[in-house]
Every structure is written in C-alpha cells, then in structure tokens.
Write an enzyme that holds these catalytic residues in place. Structure first.
Site, short mmCIF file in Angstrom:
data_model
loop_
_atom_site.label_atom_id
_atom_site.label_comp_id
_atom_site.label_asym_id
_atom_site.label_seq_id
_atom_site.Cartn_x
_atom_site.Cartn_y
_atom_site.Cartn_z
N SER A 29 -5.64 11.06 -8.18
CA SER A 29 -6.23 10.86 -6.99
C SER A 29 -6.43 12.30 -6.11
O SER A 29 -5.41 13.24 -6.52
CB SER A 29 -5.36 10.19 -6.07
OG SER A 29 -5.82 10.11 -4.67
N CYS A 32 2.40 4.89 0.76
CA CYS A 32 1.50 6.02 0.71
C CYS A 32 1.62 7.01 1.75
O CYS A 32 1.69 6.60 3.11
CB CYS A 32 -0.21 5.56 0.88
SG CYS A 32 -0.51 4.26 -0.34
N CYS A 71 3.86 5.87 -9.54
CA CYS A 71 3.37 6.68 -8.57
C CYS A 71 3.90 8.31 -8.76
O CYS A 71 5.22 8.45 -8.44
CB CYS A 71 3.30 6.24 -7.20
SG CYS A 71 2.62 7.53 -5.96
N CYS A 121 -0.60 13.16 6.64
CA CYS A 121 0.37 12.75 5.50
C CYS A 121 1.72 13.58 5.86
O CYS A 121 1.53 14.68 6.30
CB CYS A 121 -0.37 13.59 4.47
SG CYS A 121 0.52 13.35 2.80
N ASN A 172 0.53 4.57 7.35
CA ASN A 172 1.82 4.50 7.20
C ASN A 172 2.59 5.32 8.12
O ASN A 172 2.55 6.61 7.90
CB ASN A 172 2.32 4.40 5.91
CG ASN A 172 1.86 3.02 5.01
OD1 ASN A 172 1.99 2.08 5.43
ND2 ASN A 172 1.47 3.42 3.70
N GLU A 188 -1.17 17.78 -4.73
CA GLU A 188 -2.58 17.59 -4.94
C GLU A 188 -2.87 17.95 -6.57
O GLU A 188 -2.83 18.94 -7.01
CB GLU A 188 -3.50 18.54 -4.21
CG GLU A 188 -4.96 18.76 -4.61
CD GLU A 188 -5.66 17.32 -4.76
OE1 GLU A 188 -5.56 16.76 -3.90
OE2 GLU A 188 -6.26 17.19 -5.86
N GLU A 205 9.50 12.84 -5.20
CA GLU A 205 9.79 11.61 -5.15
C GLU A 205 8.72 10.72 -5.95
O GLU A 205 7.82 11.12 -6.66
CB GLU A 205 9.66 11.18 -3.88
CG GLU A 205 10.63 11.60 -2.99
CD GLU A 205 10.77 10.91 -1.56
OE1 GLU A 205 11.63 10.46 -1.11
OE2 GLU A 205 9.83 10.58 -0.99
N SER A 240 -9.76 10.77 -1.89
CA SER A 240 -9.11 10.45 -0.61
C SER A 240 -10.49 10.94 0.50
O SER A 240 -10.31 12.19 0.60
CB SER A 240 -7.64 11.16 -0.43
OG SER A 240 -6.85 10.83 -1.40
N CYS A 287 -3.34 17.85 5.11
CA CYS A 287 -4.04 16.80 5.60
C CYS A 287 -3.23 16.02 7.04
O CYS A 287 -1.82 16.10 7.05
CB CYS A 287 -4.26 15.30 4.80
SG CYS A 287 -5.40 16.09 3.29
N CYS A 306 3.00 20.01 -0.42
CA CYS A 306 1.29 19.93 -0.50
C CYS A 306 0.95 20.89 0.25
O CYS A 306 1.74 21.30 1.31
CB CYS A 306 0.86 19.00 -0.35
SG CYS A 306 -0.79 18.71 -0.66
N1 SAH Z 1 -3.50 15.01 -2.73
C1 SAH Z 1 -3.98 13.57 -3.55
C2 SAH Z 1 -2.82 12.84 -3.99
C3 SAH Z 1 -2.01 12.12 -2.94
S1 SAH Z 1 -2.21 10.63 -2.91
C4 SAH Z 1 -4.85 13.17 -2.60
O1 SAH Z 1 -5.13 13.50 -1.45
O2 SAH Z 1 -5.67 12.08 -3.04
C5 SAH Z 1 -1.78 9.82 -1.39
C6 SAH Z 1 -2.57 8.96 -0.87
O3 SAH Z 1 -2.03 8.51 0.51
C7 SAH Z 1 -3.63 9.65 -0.38
O4 SAH Z 1 -4.96 8.98 -0.40
C8 SAH Z 1 -3.45 10.14 1.05
O5 SAH Z 1 -4.52 10.60 1.90
C9 SAH Z 1 -2.92 8.76 1.56
N2 SAH Z 1 -1.94 9.11 2.80
C10 SAH Z 1 -1.31 10.17 3.08
N3 SAH Z 1 -0.63 9.80 4.29
C11 SAH Z 1 -0.92 8.58 4.56
C12 SAH Z 1 -0.19 7.88 5.54
N4 SAH Z 1 0.40 8.33 6.43
N5 SAH Z 1 -0.50 6.56 5.59
C13 SAH Z 1 -1.35 5.87 4.64
N6 SAH Z 1 -1.80 6.61 3.49
C14 SAH Z 1 -1.47 7.95 3.66
#
Ligand code: SAH
Length: 384
Positions: free
Chosen positions: A208, A350, A110, A124, A307, A177, A97, A230, A121, A117
């Site tokens: 990021s 996000c 974005c 996510c 989110n 990532e 996406e 992050s 985490c 991934c």
């Molecule tokens: N892997 C990279 C790029 C992904 S960025 C990274 O971790 O930075 C996506 C961003 O949204 C990251 O900061 C991630 O931690 C955040 N994110 C992931 N799940 C989320 C959620 N459910 N609600 C809000 N932010 C979230």
C-alpha cells in the site's frame, strides 16, 4: 557483531554462504529452517552439517523483533508492539506495531515498514508520531516470522504437513510508507513469496502506497505484487492538503503509474483506498470527480470510514453518508467495499497505529507552521 540472517533473501543468503566457502544449496536449507520452521537457533537444524552449524553459531544469529505488548481485541484482532531498538539512557525504545486480523477462511497480517512516517498525511496518527528510521529487511520480515511463531503456525520440522496456515495474506499497511523504504521492503517481499520461506501468492501480498510514482514503476519491474494506492481525494487541490506527497507526484502522474503497473501486476486491478472524512472528501460531488478521475482504469475502491484518534481534527461521516458515497461508485460500475473496522478498541484499526517513535523529524509540534496553515475542516473545504 553477529550477522542477522533473518532478513537475507535467497540470493543474499546464497552469496553470503558462498563468501564463507559454503555450497549455495545450504541457503535453501537455512531458509526453510528460519522461515518455514521458525527456528531461532542453529543447533536445531538437524540436516545441516554439524561443522557448519557450529560455525554459524559463532558468526551469525536469527534475531526477530522483541514483543513489548500483546493485545487481543474482542473480535480476534491481535496487535503486537515490537521493540526494534532497545532503549538506552532512560529513553523509550523505538517500537512498531503489527496487527493480525483473522477472518473466515483467511488471516491477514498488517506489517509496518518504518518507525513512524515522514509523509505527514493529515488524518493519520502514525504521521503525528514523526519519523525515526526505516526498518531493516530483518525487522520487516521479522514481523511475519514472529507472528507465525506466536500464533503457533510454524511447520513442525521433519513433518511434511504444512503448519496451519493462519497467515494467508500480508498487507504492508502498518506504520510507514513501504515504497520510501524500497530495498528493505523488496527483500522482505521476496522472502514472503519464496516457496522455501513463506510461499505466499503474489496476489495475497499487498503493498500500500501513498503514491511514490518512481517506486511504483520499480516495484512493477522488481517484484510485482498486489497494489493498493491511498487516494483519499479526487482532485489535486484537496489531495495536496491531505496527502502532501501529492505536491511532488500529482494525480495525473499517479494514475499513469497505476496503468503502467497493471501491465505486469499479478492482479488485473488496482485497489484505491479512500478514507472518508466528514465534510472534507465524502460528498457526492467528490464521488463524481473520483469516477471521472479513474476513468477506465481497472480498479476497486476500498472506503475506510475515518478512524478517530486524539486531536485528529477530523470526524467519521454518518453511516448514511458512507453508504451514499459507496452507492455512487457502485452505480458507476466500480466494485466498492467499505472496510470493516477491526480492532478499533485496541487502536489497531487503519491509521491508528502509533507505536513508539523517537521523532527525529522534530515536526510533531510545528508540523503545520512550515508550509501550510493549520489543517482544519474549514480550510480543507476551501481547497475542494
Ligand atoms: N503509507 C502507506 C501505508 C499505510 S496504509 C499508505 O499510505 O498507503 C494505512 C492506510 O490507512 C492508508 O490507506 C491510510 O491512508 C489509511 N489511514 C490513515 N489514517 C487513517 C485513519 N485515521 N482512519 C482510517 N484510515 C486511515
């Protein structure tokens, strides 16, 4: 098979052309046609010698990802689902996406860097999809190339007027990532920055990362752009649980890498992203720990109220709690913004990007049973 020229940066394109007995300056012409004018065939390249155009048509192609779905939210946020592998044998295709976020005075794209991934985490939704593969450089830059075309933002060939710059900023914050797909990410970054291609300023391109320390150092040397990290937790115990890569690169090493990065960065601060999870990492004690953790490191905080997605096991804190956390950081002298949720009704916010991932990690059902207990809010609180 034809060579896809979309993912070649200036150096790679020049080398490839020289290898075919062409002059290196042809690379500059091709870059402009492909990226600035959004060309997808060679026939239209009017200032390229006819013989070369014919030759290119037989050996090369310009092939971007194929849109499967185009969704527009009421706030103007637009999300594309892009097929990166065509389906075969009744399987679904791998798809990622890409999200366009228009704002007053700027437009942000974005971009995804992996199909799924592998970092896992806890909060996510991309993580829940598992992991299939890295995107190629062509598939990463292809998201920008395609979005420009679909937004009608390519420059008209022959006109000196720039196309309407609808995409002024790129954030590598989609699926995946970026620093785990280092070479392809850097090739795509170079094209974003190249004046003959997209000509974006280093300050307007953001990588990021969840904190791959050695790759942060490499990026500083190879292609410094704005850096977002992050963070999501102020201590190792909690971060180990939320962002498992922390077990490999704990906070002290991550903070040291951020300092080293700043010595070369186009911006003089790092952005720390911090997703606020109700009752997990959103308390004032954690804000205090966070302030102590970063110390005098030049940084800004971007708070992201969680989110939600199905069966996430987490909840978004109340607005009052978000404000209190923000206030604590502001009072300690940090610029702290709360990320506005954009496009959430189309699951484009996000952490909601899920695409279609043919999971090869076989982790989705067993993800908590291997080396950690099921992640519930309670077990997380115990880790604080
Ligand atoms: N892997 C990279 C790029 C992904 S960025 C990274 O971790 O930075 C996506 C961003 O949204 C990251 O900061 C991630 O931690 C955040 N994110 C992931 N799940 C989320 C959620 N459910 N609600 C809000 N932010 C979230």
């Amino acid at each position: 098979m034809k060579v896809n020229l979309l993912g070649f940066d200036a150096q790679q394109l020049g080398d490839w052309l020289v290898g075919r007995g062409e002059k290196p300056f042809r690379a500059h012409q091709l870059l402009r046609w492909i990226h600035r004018f959004g060309a997808d065939d060679f026939a239209s390249m009017s200032d390229v010698a006819k013989a070369l155009r014919a030759d290119l048509t037989t050996v090369a192609e310009i092939r971007g990802p194929r849109p499967l779905r185009d969704t527009l939210a009421a706030d103007g946020t637009r999300k594309w689902l892009l097929a990166v592998d065509e389906a075969g044998g009744g399987e679904m295709s791998n798809a990622v996406e890409t999200v366009f976020i228009p704002e007053a005075g700027r437009g942000t794209l974005c971009v995804s860097t992996q199909v799924g991934c592998a970092l896992d985490c806890a909060f996510c939704s991309t993580a829940r999809q598992g992991f299939n593969r890295n995107l190629t450089a062509a598939e990463i830059i292809g998201q920008l190339w395609l979005a420009n075309r679909l937004l009608g933002a390519v420059q008209v060939a022959g006109s000196s007027e720039e196309g309407e710059r609808r995409i002024s900023n790129v954030v590598l914050m989609g699926m995946g990532e970026p620093l785990a797909n280092y070479d392809n990410t850097v090739a795509a970054l170079r094209l974003m920055l190249d004046d003959r291609a997209y000509g974006l300023s280093r300050r307007r391109v953001t990588v990021s990362t969840a904190g791959l320390v050695p790759a942060i150092d490499r990026l500083r040397d190879d292609c410094p752009v704005a850096l977002a990290v992050s963070l999501h937790a102020p201590n190792d115990a909690l971060r180990d649980a939320l962002v498992p890569i922390n077990r490999k690169y704990p906070l002290a090493e991550l903070m040291a890498a951020c300092r080293r990065y700043l010595a070369q960065a186009p911006r003089d601060f790092v952005t720390f992203e911090y997703v606020l999870l109700a009752g997990v990492n959103d308390g004032l004690e954690q804000a205090r720990q966070l302030i102590a953790l970063v110390g005098d490191l030049p940084c800004k905080f971007n708070l992201i109220p969680f989110n939600p997605f199905t069966r996430s096991g987490f909840a978004r804190p109340s607005a009052a709690r978000v404000r209190a956390f923000q206030q604590a950081l502001i009072e300690a002298g940090f610029v702290t913004t709360v990320r506005k949720t954009r496009g959430d009704e189309i699951d484009a916010a996000c952490g909601q990007l899920a695409g279609q991932v043919r999971d090869r990690s076989r982790r989705t059902l067993t993800r908590w049973s291997s080396d950690c207990t099921p992640m519930t809010t309670n077990s997380l609180e115990a880790a604080v």
